[in-house]
Scaffold this motif. Structure first.
Motif, PDB file in Angstrom:
ATOM      1  N   TYR A  40      -2.918  29.305 -20.855  1.00 49.85           N
ATOM      2  CA  TYR A  40      -3.079  28.107 -21.752  1.00 49.85           C
ATOM      3  C   TYR A  40      -3.837  26.959 -20.987  1.00 49.85           C
ATOM      4  O   TYR A  40      -4.202  26.071 -21.755  1.00 49.85           O
ATOM      5  CB  TYR A  40      -1.598  27.705 -21.878  1.00 49.85           C
ATOM      6  N   SER A  70      -6.662  26.293 -23.493  1.00 52.09           N
ATOM      7  CA  SER A  70      -5.808  25.403 -24.598  1.00 52.09           C
ATOM      8  C   SER A  70      -6.768  24.700 -25.342  1.00 52.09           C
ATOM      9  O   SER A  70      -6.174  24.619 -26.668  1.00 52.09           O
ATOM     10  CB  SER A  70      -5.032  24.582 -23.759  1.00 52.09           C
ATOM     11  N   HIS A  71      -7.802  24.129 -25.145  1.00 48.70           N
ATOM     12  CA  HIS A  71      -8.623  23.241 -25.993  1.00 48.70           C
ATOM     13  C   HIS A  71     -10.102  24.203 -26.530  1.00 48.70           C
ATOM     14  O   HIS A  71     -11.147  23.784 -26.311  1.00 48.70           O
ATOM     15  CB  HIS A  71      -9.067  22.246 -25.116  1.00 48.70           C
ATOM     16  N   PRO A  77      -2.819  30.807 -30.868  1.00 48.59           N
ATOM     17  CA  PRO A  77      -1.781  30.923 -30.119  1.00 48.59           C
ATOM     18  C   PRO A  77      -1.804  32.585 -29.772  1.00 48.59           C
ATOM     19  O   PRO A  77      -1.328  32.983 -28.606  1.00 48.59           O
ATOM     20  CB  PRO A  77      -0.559  30.325 -30.756  1.00 48.59           C
ATOM     21  N   LEU A 137      -4.199  33.660 -27.229  1.00 48.97           N
ATOM     22  CA  LEU A 137      -3.689  33.074 -25.907  1.00 48.97           C
ATOM     23  C   LEU A 137      -2.571  34.022 -25.300  1.00 48.97           C
ATOM     24  O   LEU A 137      -2.608  34.501 -24.178  1.00 48.97           O
ATOM     25  CB  LEU A 137      -3.101  31.614 -25.807  1.00 48.97           C
ATOM     26  N   HIS A 181       2.426  24.388 -23.180  1.00 54.19           N
ATOM     27  CA  HIS A 181       1.734  24.896 -24.043  1.00 54.19           C
ATOM     28  C   HIS A 181       0.199  23.901 -24.307  1.00 54.19           C
ATOM     29  O   HIS A 181      -0.700  24.129 -24.832  1.00 54.19           O
ATOM     30  CB  HIS A 181       2.042  24.967 -25.655  1.00 54.19           C
ATOM     31  N   THR A 182       0.414  22.809 -23.510  1.00 45.87           N
ATOM     32  CA  THR A 182      -0.669  22.103 -23.488  1.00 45.87           C
ATOM     33  C   THR A 182      -1.316  21.881 -22.094  1.00 45.87           C
ATOM     34  O   THR A 182      -0.870  22.603 -21.235  1.00 45.87           O
ATOM     35  CB  THR A 182      -0.158  20.404 -23.793  1.00 45.87           C
ATOM     36  N   PHE A 183      -2.594  21.385 -22.107  1.00 44.96           N
ATOM     37  CA  PHE A 183      -3.240  21.503 -20.532  1.00 44.96           C
ATOM     38  C   PHE A 183      -2.572  20.809 -19.643  1.00 44.96           C
ATOM     39  O   PHE A 183      -2.498  21.226 -18.448  1.00 44.96           O
ATOM     40  CB  PHE A 183      -4.628  20.973 -20.970  1.00 44.96           C
TER      41      PHE A 183
END
Length: 534
Positions: A338, A342-343, A348, A351, A477-479
């Motif tokens: 992730y 992530s970007h 999902p 990932l 789940h975010t950078f």
């Protein structure tokens, strides 16, 4: 040359190579990120990765990927005998003959690309196969640059120069990234393929020509194919050319089976293996590249005890580094994926599939690093036949395992089979090399490995449990959330490793760290002052 002097030179050379490889691997991350960001993971990316199969096979067929391990022993043999002019003559013969041979292979590949695509990815649909054919033809000429650049790099390695060869993959990755960023929006995956071709021309050929000139390379085209030096080069290279070692064929096998799986499976496998290769490249490849010329030199000078000591020290450093890294990566595979992707256009589900695949690839991380060193131990003693035979036999023996596991576990099964195969290959190479070099520290190395594995397993379990505790409280789940979790758990893992190492009585771990510190270049002046009488 004293053992301490050799080790210091290895450490200094390793630092240069590792810096180059680290930068290259970071750019490799960016390269894969750009692919994921521009295109995502789908049938088009599967075709792009599959298109590397024929160029990679051509590079393998002419031993370009292993050129330094076949030519350096030849060059150092003549250099050790004060016959450097003759060494340059052999260099000229090799680069002339193999260049002509490679051009012929490239032309044949261009001509028969359509027929070969059926062998590369038989499970693809017609549109995907057409894309594989086009991209393959576009990237094939880069192999000429790779091969000629490899022999030019080998000359620099033999002369103890590592900086310019280490820049080759850096420049190569930069141009692939530029190709994707500047061209992918207009011509899709073709933009990345253009970057491959230009990057190989600039980084792997042009830059290495400059590097070879700086070390005084002397080139005069000739085809003196009966020269003993050229015949020795052929004798060392042919086993590698004809062998089908798992270390080289694993990617091809994975792509072949992957072509029958759901779209994006090859891409998941490629992304996960790229992530696994980051520490592998920095540690395993860096140490292998830097230590090999010294191993070859020690063998040429008949210093077998020093050769064993250098091998043992190198393997202990590899164990102390890669085993804990693999344990922590397994525990933190999801945050790692992730953090990197992530970007991007990856969903999902993409990932999660990549993270699960990373776990099974990472189980074989130490095997990939160790086989790199062990194979070069054989090559330094001018024996390329044993690794070739063992690798080929194990590759065919492992095919039923790929087939069985892919049927039951799909893409995860391919990653499992890959790790099992490389670990078995590593164990057999270790046992055979220990007997060839009469290594009396064989048992101590095994014990050290088991102790580090035990400590690392405990650390992995603790990090995984700590990750489960933190997940509800961090947006992982975010950078930013993934980065924070990785930093916290990695620091905790290192602290736990040191603590459990002491609890389990792994004295060698502390000794290895101390040895690396003493061998560092900055310790030389202190050591010399401490030994100077007042």
């Amino acid at each position: 040359m004293s053992q301490l002097s050799v080790n210091r030179r290895v450490v200094a050379s390793t630092a240069i190579v590792m810096a180059g490889i680290l930068l290259s691997r970071v750019l490799g991350f960016v390269r894969e990120w750009v692919v994921a960001h521009q295109v995502g993971s789908n049938a088009m990316t599967d075709a792009y990765y599959a298109a590397f199969t024929l160029p990679d096979f051509l590079n393998y067929l002419v031993a370009g990927a292993s050129l330094s391990v076949t030519f350096i022993p030849v060059f150092t043999k003549y250099a050790a005998e004060d016959r450097e002019d003759e060494a340059w003559h052999v260099f000229s013969t090799v680069i002339t003959f193999m260049g002509i041979l490679l051009i012929a292979f490239v032309l044949a590949g261009e001509l028969f690309a359509r027929q070969l695509a059926q062998l590369i990815a038989p499970g693809f649909q017609p549109e995907e196969k057409a894309r594989v054919i086009f991209l393959t033809r576009l990237m094939l000429p880069a192999q000429f640059c790779f091969y000629q650049g490899s022999i030019l790099s080998a000359i620099q390695y033999a002369k103890g120069r590592f900086a310019i060869p280490s820049l080759a993959p850096v420049v190569y990755n930069i141009f692939i990234i530029l190709g994707g960023v500047l061209l992918a929006s207009r011509i899709g995956m073709t933009g990345f393929a253009v970057g491959v071709l230009v990057g190989a021309l600039v980084g792997n050929l042009g830059l290495q020509v400059y590097g070879a000139v700086t070390v005084g390379a002397k080139f005069k085209p000739n085809l003196n194919l009966r020269h003993p030096g050229f015949l020795l080069f052929v004798r060392l290279s042919v086993p590698i050319m004809l062998a089908l070692s798992l270390a080289f064929t694993d990617d091809w096998i994975i792509r072949w089976f992957g072509s029958y799986l759901q779209p994006a499976s090859i891409t998941w496998l490629s992304y996960a293996k790229t992530l696994m290769r980051v520490p592998l490249g920095v540690v395993g490849q860096g140490v292998g590249v830097a230590s090999f010329p010294f191993l070859a030199q020690l063998y040429s000078e008949g210093k077998f005890d020093e050769l064993n000591r250098l091998l043992n020290s190198t393997l202990k450093g590899l164990i102390a580094t890669l085993v804990p890294i693999s344990a922590i990566t397994i525990a933190l595979s999801a945050p790692v994926v992730y953090l990197v992707f992530s970007h991007t256009r990856m969903r999902p589900s993409d990932l999660d599939a990549t993270a699960a695949t990373l776990v099974f690839f990472t189980l074989g991380l130490f095997g990939w690093g160790a086989q790199y060193i062990l194979a070069r131990g054989f090559y330094a003693t001018r024996n390329t036949l044993t690794p070739a035979i063992v690798g080929t036999v194990l590759t065919f023996a492992n095919l039923p395992l790929y087939w069985l596991l892919v049927r039951h576990f799909r893409h995860l099964g391919l990653a499992m089979a890959s790790s099992v195969g490389i670990l078995v290959y590593t164990v057999i190479l270790f046992l055979l090399l220990a007997r060839r070099t009469h290594n009396r520290e064989e048992g101590a190395l095994v014990l050290f490995f088991l102790k580090v594995c035990a400590a690392s397993a405990v650390v992995a379990f603790a990090c995984y449990k700590l990750r489960l505790l933190l997940e509800p409280h961090l947006p992982w789940h975010t950078f930013p959330g993934a980065l924070l979790m990785l930093v916290v758990l990695t620091v905790a893992g290192i602290v736990l490793l040191i603590a459990f190492g002491k609890i389990l009585g792994i004295q060698e771990l502390d000794e290895q760290l101390a040895r690396l510190w003493l061998l560092a270049p900055w310790s030389g002046s202190k050591t010399s002052r401490s030994k100077t009488p007042a």
